[in-house]
Design a protein around this motif. Structure first.
Motif, PDB file in Angstrom:
ATOM      1  N   THR A  32       3.770  69.059  99.647  1.00 49.53           N
ATOM      2  CA  THR A  32       2.808  69.762  98.799  1.00 49.53           C
ATOM      3  C   THR A  32       2.933  71.253  99.084  1.00 49.53           C
ATOM      4  OG1 THR A  32       1.341  67.863  98.927  1.00 49.53           O
ATOM      5  CG2 THR A  32       0.360  69.949  98.214  1.00 49.53           C
ATOM      6  N   ASN A  33       3.156  72.045  98.044  1.00 48.22           N
ATOM      7  CA  ASN A  33       3.466  73.456  98.254  1.00 48.22           C
ATOM      8  C   ASN A  33       2.312  74.370  97.860  1.00 48.22           C
ATOM      9  OD1 ASN A  33       6.091  73.020  99.220  1.00 48.22           O
ATOM     10  ND2 ASN A  33       6.876  72.778  97.141  1.00 48.22           N
ATOM     11  N   VAL A  34       2.411  75.604  98.294  1.00 46.38           N
ATOM     12  CA  VAL A  34       1.430  76.625  97.939  1.00 46.38           C
ATOM     13  C   VAL A  34       2.167  77.735  97.200  1.00 46.38           C
ATOM     14  CG1 VAL A  34      -0.225  78.310  98.811  1.00 46.38           C
ATOM     15  CG2 VAL A  34       0.053  76.118  99.984  1.00 46.38           C
ATOM     16  N   GLY A  35       1.718  78.063  95.993  1.00 49.29           N
ATOM     17  CA  GLY A  35       2.425  79.102  95.238  1.00 49.29           C
ATOM     18  C   GLY A  35       1.552  80.275  94.852  1.00 49.29           C
ATOM     19  N   CYS A  36       0.244  80.178  95.107  1.00 49.55           N
ATOM     20  CA  CYS A  36      -0.624  81.280  94.687  1.00 49.55           C
ATOM     21  C   CYS A  36      -1.935  81.217  95.446  1.00 49.55           C
ATOM     22  CB  CYS A  36      -0.891  81.215  93.183  1.00 49.55           C
ATOM     23  SG  CYS A  36      -1.994  79.876  92.705  1.00 49.55           S
ATOM     24  N   ASP A  37      -2.806  82.192  95.160  1.00 45.25           N
ATOM     25  CA  ASP A  37      -4.137  82.143  95.758  1.00 45.25           C
ATOM     26  C   ASP A  37      -5.213  82.275  94.697  1.00 45.25           C
ATOM     27  OD1 ASP A  37      -3.351  84.769  95.329  1.00 45.25           O
ATOM     28  OD2 ASP A  37      -3.036  85.136  97.470  1.00 45.25           O
ATOM     29  N   THR A  38      -4.841  81.945  93.456  1.00 47.87           N
ATOM     30  CA  THR A  38      -5.826  82.058  92.372  1.00 47.87           C
ATOM     31  C   THR A  38      -5.921  80.743  91.589  1.00 47.87           C
ATOM     32  OG1 THR A  38      -4.031  83.049  91.089  1.00 47.87           O
ATOM     33  CG2 THR A  38      -5.667  84.550  92.015  1.00 47.87           C
ATOM     34  N   SER A  39      -5.516  79.651  92.195  1.00 47.74           N
ATOM     35  CA  SER A  39      -5.466  78.326  91.553  1.00 47.74           C
ATOM     36  C   SER A  39      -4.783  78.371  90.189  1.00 47.74           C
ATOM     37  CB  SER A  39      -6.858  77.691  91.467  1.00 47.74           C
ATOM     38  OG  SER A  39      -7.713  78.454  90.664  1.00 47.74           O
ATOM     39  N   SER A  40      -3.675  79.139  90.134  1.00 42.74           N
ATOM     40  CA  SER A  40      -2.978  79.321  88.858  1.00 42.74           C
ATOM     41  C   SER A  40      -1.704  78.496  88.731  1.00 42.74           C
ATOM     42  CB  SER A  40      -2.569  80.793  88.687  1.00 42.74           C
ATOM     43  OG  SER A  40      -3.653  81.652  88.898  1.00 42.74           O
ATOM     44  N   GLY A  88      -0.413  75.418  90.406  1.00 43.04           N
ATOM     45  CA  GLY A  88      -0.298  73.960  90.428  1.00 43.04           C
ATOM     46  C   GLY A  88       0.696  73.396  91.423  1.00 43.04           C
ATOM     47  N   ALA A  89       1.346  74.247  92.222  1.00 43.75           N
ATOM     48  CA  ALA A  89       2.336  73.742  93.185  1.00 43.75           C
ATOM     49  C   ALA A  89       1.692  72.815  94.208  1.00 43.75           C
ATOM     50  CB  ALA A  89       3.011  74.915  93.896  1.00 43.75           C
ATOM     51  N   CYS A  90       0.380  72.943  94.352  1.00 38.86           N
ATOM     52  CA  CYS A  90      -0.345  72.203  95.389  1.00 38.86           C
ATOM     53  C   CYS A  90      -0.988  70.923  94.858  1.00 38.86           C
ATOM     54  CB  CYS A  90      -1.442  73.115  95.934  1.00 38.86           C
ATOM     55  SG  CYS A  90      -2.614  73.551  94.629  1.00 38.86           S
ATOM     56  N   THR A  91      -0.626  70.513  93.639  1.00 44.97           N
ATOM     57  CA  THR A  91      -1.320  69.379  93.009  1.00 44.97           C
ATOM     58  C   THR A  91      -1.106  68.067  93.766  1.00 44.97           C
ATOM     59  OG1 THR A  91      -0.965  70.485  90.885  1.00 44.97           O
ATOM     60  CG2 THR A  91      -1.626  68.152  90.817  1.00 44.97           C
ATOM     61  N   VAL A 151      -5.586  66.969  91.354  1.00 44.42           N
ATOM     62  CA  VAL A 151      -6.438  68.061  91.812  1.00 44.42           C
ATOM     63  C   VAL A 151      -5.525  69.120  92.414  1.00 44.42           C
ATOM     64  CG1 VAL A 151      -8.084  68.714  93.625  1.00 44.42           C
ATOM     65  CG2 VAL A 151      -8.470  66.630  92.308  1.00 44.42           C
ATOM     66  N   LYS A 152      -5.817  70.379  92.139  1.00 41.83           N
ATOM     67  CA  LYS A 152      -5.107  71.452  92.839  1.00 41.83           C
ATOM     68  C   LYS A 152      -5.726  71.539  94.231  1.00 41.83           C
ATOM     69  CE  LYS A 152      -3.767  73.984  88.706  1.00 41.83           C
ATOM     70  NZ  LYS A 152      -3.893  75.208  87.897  1.00 41.83           N
ATOM     71  N   SER A 153      -4.952  71.180  95.222  1.00 46.79           N
ATOM     72  CA  SER A 153      -5.547  71.001  96.548  1.00 46.79           C
ATOM     73  C   SER A 153      -5.882  72.326  97.226  1.00 46.79           C
ATOM     74  CB  SER A 153      -4.627  70.160  97.443  1.00 46.79           C
ATOM     75  OG  SER A 153      -3.387  70.797  97.620  1.00 46.79           O
ATOM     76  N   CYS A 154      -5.562  73.460  96.566  1.00 46.40           N
ATOM     77  CA  CYS A 154      -6.005  74.748  97.096  1.00 46.40           C
ATOM     78  C   CYS A 154      -7.396  75.091  96.579  1.00 46.40           C
ATOM     79  CB  CYS A 154      -5.028  75.854  96.716  1.00 46.40           C
ATOM     80  SG  CYS A 154      -5.064  76.261  94.963  1.00 46.40           S
ATOM     81  N   THR A 155      -7.928  74.243  95.703  1.00 43.82           N
ATOM     82  CA  THR A 155      -9.248  74.544  95.133  1.00 43.82           C
ATOM     83  C   THR A 155     -10.334  73.706  95.789  1.00 43.82           C
ATOM     84  OG1 THR A 155      -9.044  72.856  93.427  1.00 43.82           O
ATOM     85  CG2 THR A 155      -8.267  75.065  92.872  1.00 43.82           C
TER      86      THR A 155
HETATM   87  S1  FES Z   1      -1.401  76.930  95.265  1.00 43.50           S
HETATM   88 FE1  FES Z   1      -1.341  77.682  93.247  1.00 43.50          FE
HETATM   89  S2  FES Z   1      -2.755  76.375  92.277  1.00 43.50           S
HETATM   90 FE2  FES Z   1      -2.889  75.754  94.320  1.00 43.50          FE
END
Ligand code: FES
Ligand code: FES
Lengths: 156, 791
Positions: free
Chosen positions: A35-43, A45-48, A56-60
């Protein structure tokens, strides 16, 4: 705080700080780095991931909010013997990935999308994946992959 | 050379082989840099400038130093003895190019929002980030220089010691008088100004790195998300004064680059310096906002282009003046990016008189550098829009005008007025193929019908016929451009004792599928299964020589090196087989893993036996070294010149300004095709990046120099909803300059698509008096353009 989740079929209990995001819990504390992290604005979806079957976007989400939940990550998609999930196979067969960074999130988002809409049109697939960004594929082959997986499931 | 069928000698090349890379990426098994588990690692975080241009009055790190979990806090002064040299720029384009001193942390002055001011080392990422907020910096703000024409006026000089904001003036004007004469004799001329907005490459994987020092040996392993492990190793050694033998660079799985990871970054240098100081592993992964601020941007040019033409629309001269935005500092190849386009402003047209000049200027913005296409999208955009402008002015069709000016196929190898030799091409045949697929008449009829009916949804068709120079590059040509390195590529092919094959390549893939394509090249030649081939790359200890991956070079240069190394290893195996069979090597023919005597196929000797024989060395020809291995370093004699016709059909809503892409057809010619599946994927990805430049993306700044698009919520990387399925087809004109006959495809889509889209929008709106629009053609801009037209 102690949290317990069923992750990819196994029960996992860990101590977490209240501010720990689910994505960091999965990556850093459980060690599932697919599961990856690509942003900090839940934009992006790399963390889905799936939480109780829903994507679920797991960064949210905080890890504590997922206490007691059933989580599925990309590592839980192939069968234990290593046989790829039909969507994973479709992504390979249709060249639906290049660098592969968005791919775990795409596959997880696509699988919950197909669960809700097993026979989508091209436009429905595009809208279904709107929350997942890919910088490599131009989406063409991702959309094809999802349509192909849908057809395959339809034929079974 | 005319259109020929793809080369399929061994039956593997030309097939849509599925990628070897995929299973581990699809299951989450692949490791990106941030996935690596390194016990005991410390984390760094950078305090970045929040103002675009200011003197640093004071930095107070005392609170940060006593913050929980903090190991150290450093500013420029604390580390100034740790580097042996400044951050490298490997492309001093002119002898007198001005290059400001650039260190990993700012020395008394910040020059863009995002410039590094201090670094915190802590035992967790959160502790490092928390401590950053405790650092206090007092700035004395200076006027920010943001606009290119302001910059060139030198009203505020950013780097005072340079005394000017102009880094260089680079000219390619083979015959000025002839150009002037062509313009004075011209029947038709056009004079256009285009803006190449700044773009954020936005690879989905943020940059990430871990530096691991060996506790006693003084060696360092640098895991980093880079396109250039080999170049980076050399540059780290030079910048930090560490012996090259003590640095090993590994690029684990890399999540896209598009040029943005073709660089030597402050964080890489800092992490290595701190690892050396503290003897501890150091790691860092950028936040998305840092990616927007402190990873290079692309494009950023003001382009003035003029065409001169005779009465028939035959173009007789092109004159181009560029202002190119360097940003605050020169990164690895910043100044050279415009030069990669400098030779291509005549496009696919036979234009005898040529004049190009470029001034590189500093601004108080993020440094620019190579972004997908680097220089060539800019050139293609300018010429393809200018040709459309000329066609409009003359009242002839844009397609017809292009045909009148194409370099004819008989002219190849074509010596261009800019001094290149175009390798091969049949532009007219490519355009014919595209037109036969497009079927333009019904579209034009529908377009007219909508205009006649007063519809608010108007149609437009845009064409872009592109050519690029890629396959970087002949080393001697790079020398003539003052580039600081060669353009060769290295390969080793080993046939192991059990006859499995190891391929070592100096290319550094990050999504391009090299493991698959390189296996195919070797499998095709050896007649074995691609599954029996392993491709090793992106680790300087395993693949010590390489020039890495950028500029659509990997296949034409790296793939050719592999092809030649395979031939060489096969020659050695042939000598072993001949020795064993007691015949002359010339009497042997090879197919599908076996040598056989010509005319007596029963006398045969398998490659596997030769491999084992080379390993035991029990009975090798006199003087032959054991083992079955060959290495080739290949330097291409020329660039390659892929080309193609791209058509966009757009629908513009004249009430909202929204542009919808209805169809996109790309007929590319990348020479021989190794794996069409991968080629198509490269085109799709490039198209979306190019279309995004035309319609959505722009790194925009406010008047104070703050980046307004520093998140993926603000910077409009498009999602799947914005595009139709693309229509792709191809022609095949092999390149005579490499043994595979290939040309490269990684950048084509991003190069060709912006002018196709913008030309289509102008075509849709020309009946309203619109003849120009800048990128990105956002709904607001389109709406304003419509409303201002004819006023
Ligand atoms: S890391 Fe980009 S939406 Fe979760
Ligand atoms: S495959 Fe690279 S971001 Fe999607």
């Amino acid at each position: 705080m102690e949290v317990t989740m069923i992750i990819n079929g196994s029960s996992v209990t860990r101590d977490v700080e209240p501010r720990t995001l689910l994505v960091h819990f999965i990556r850093d504390q459980v060690g599932l780095t697919g599961t990856n992290v690509g942003c900090d604005t839940s934009s992006c979806g790399a963390c889905t991931v799936h939480v109780n079957g829903e994507s679920v976007k797991s960064c949210t989400m905080l890890a504590v909010q997922a206490d007691g939940a059933e989580i599925k990550t990309i590592e839980g998609m192939a069968s234990p013997s290593g046989e790829l999930h039909p969507l994973q196979r479709a992504f390979q067969e249709n060249h639906g990935l290049q660098c592969g960074y968005c791919t775990p999130g795409m596959v997880m988002a696509a699988s919950s999308f197909l669960a809700e809409n097993p026979h989508p049109t091209e436009q429905e697939v595009r809208h279904g994946l709107e929350g997942n960004l890919c910088r490599c594929t131009g989406y063409h082959n991702i959309v094809k992959s999802v349509l192909a997986a849908a057809n395959e499931t339809a034929e079974v | 050379m005319t259109v020929t069928e793809p080369k399929t000698s061994g039956g593997v090349i030309g097939t849509r082989m599925l990628r070897k890379e995929d299973p581990s990426l699809l299951t989450g098994e692949s490791k990106f840099s941030d996935d690596l588990v390194i016990p005991g690692a410390l984390y760094i975080a950078l305090l970045r400038a929040t103002v675009a241009h200011a003197r640093i009055v004071s930095i107070d790190t005392s609170a940060a130093k006593s913050s929980a979990g903090v190991v150290a806090v450093y500013t420029y002064d604390d580390l100034k003895d740790d580097w042996a040299g400044p951050m490298p720029c490997a492309w001093p384009v002119t002898a007198d190019m001005k290059n400001p001193a650039h260190f990993p942390l700012a020395n008394g002055k910040v020059n863009y929002v995002g410039d590094g001011v201090a670094v915190v080392v802590a035992n967790s990422k959160t502790a490092a980030i928390d401590a950053i907020e405790a650092i206090e910096v007092e700035y004395e703000e200076l006027t920010p220089v943001l606009d290119l024409e302001d910059s060139v006026s030198d009203s505020t000089v950013i780097h005072q010691d340079l005394a000017t904001n102009s880094s260089y003036l680079w000219e390619l004007i083979p015959n000025k008088d002839a150009v002037d004469e062509a313009f004075s004799n011209a029947v038709h001329t056009v004079e256009e100004r285009y803006i190449q907005q700044r773009l954020i490459p936005a690879a989905m994987e943020p940059r990430s790195l871990v530096v691991v020092p060996a506790p006693f040996g003084g060696d360092f392993t640098v895991y980093t998300s880079t396109q250039i492990p080999h170049i980076l190793k050399v540059m780290l050694a030079l910048t930090l004064g560490i012996s090259e033998t003590k640095i090993r660079v590994i690029a684990p799985s890399v999540g896209g680059g598009f040029g943005s990871k073709l660089n030597v970054y402050a964080e890489e240098v800092l992490a290595l310096a701190i690892a050396r100081k503290l003897r501890k592993p150091i790691r860092w992964t950028e936040e998305r906002t840092e990616n927007a601020l402190a990873t290079i941007h692309g494009r950023g040019q003001v382009q003035d282009i003029e065409l001169a033409a005779d009465a028939n629309g035959k173009i007789t001269a092109v004159r181009v003046n560029i202002l190119a935005d360097m940003g605050a500092y020169l990164q690895l190849v910043t100044p050279g990016v415009p030069l990669l386009g400098a030779f291509l402003y005549h496009g696919v047209y036979d234009i005898p008189n040529y004049s190009f000049s470029c001034t590189g200027v500093f601004t108080n913005k993020t440094p620019t550098d190579a972004y997908r296409g680097a220089g060539r999208p800019e050139a293609t955009y300018a010429i393809e829009r200018a040709v459309d402008a000329l066609a409009r002015k003359m009242g002839v069709s844009a397609i017809e005008l292009r045909r009148r000016n194409f370099i004819p196929k008989e002219a190849f190898p074509y010596p261009s007025a800019a001094g290149l030799t175009f390798d091969s091409g049949d532009y007219a045949a490519n355009l014919d193929k595209a037109l036969s697929i497009l079927d333009i008449e019904p579209i034009l009829a529908e377009k007219q019908a909508r205009i006649d009916a007063g519809s608010t949804k108007v149609l437009g068709v845009g064409l872009s016929f592109f050519v690029e120079m890629c396959g970087l590059a002949p080393s001697r040509v790079l020398a003539s451009l003052n580039y600081g390195a060669g353009g060769w590529e290295a390969a080793t092919v080993r046939i192991l004792p059990t006859s499995k094959v190891q391929v070592v390549t100096g290319t550094a893939p990050h999504g391009q599928g090299h493991e698959t394509s390189w296996s195919m090249i070797v499998a095709d030649k050896l007649g074995i299964s691609p599954d029996d081939i392993e491709v090793l790359h992106s680790d300087t200890a395993i693949a010590p020589y390489g020039m890495d991956t950028y500029g659509s070079r990997s296949l034409s240069v790296g793939g050719s090196a592999i092809h030649l190394a395979t031939e060489k290893v096969l020659d050695k195996a042939r000598a072993i087989a001949a020795h064993q069979l007691e015949v002359s090597a010339d009497d042997l023919e090879y197919s599908n893993g076996t040598f056989a005597v010509k005319g007596s196929p029963e006398k045969a000797y398998p490659l596997a036996a030769a491999a084992f024989e080379a390993f035991t060395a029990h009975n090798l020809p006199d003087g032959m070294e054991p083992n079955l291995e060959a290495s080739v370093t290949w330097d291409p004699p020329n660039f390659t010149f892929p080309y193609g016709s791209h058509f966009a059909v757009v629908e513009v809503d004249t009430e909202t300004g929204k542009v919808e892409l209805v169809r996109y057809l790309a007929v590319d010619d990348c020479g021989n095709r190794i794996n069409p599946l991968i080629i198509e994927g490269q085109i799709h990805g490039g198209l979306v990046q190019g279309i995004a430049q035309a319609l959505y993306e722009e790194a925009s700044y406010d008047a104070a120099g703050n980046l307004l698009t520093s998140t993926l919520a603000d910077y409009l990387v498009p999602s799947a909803t914005e595009f139709p399925f693309f229509e792709l087809d191809h022609t095949v004109t092999p390149s005579p300059t490499n043994p595979l006959g290939v040309k490269g495809i990684g950048e084509a889509g991003a190069i060709a698509s912006p002018p196709a889209i913008i030309n289509a929008i102008i075509d849709a709106l020309s009946h309203l008096g619109v003849s120009h629009i800048d990128m990105p053609a956002s709904p607001q801009r389109v709406w304003e353009t419509i409303n201002n037209a004819g006023k």
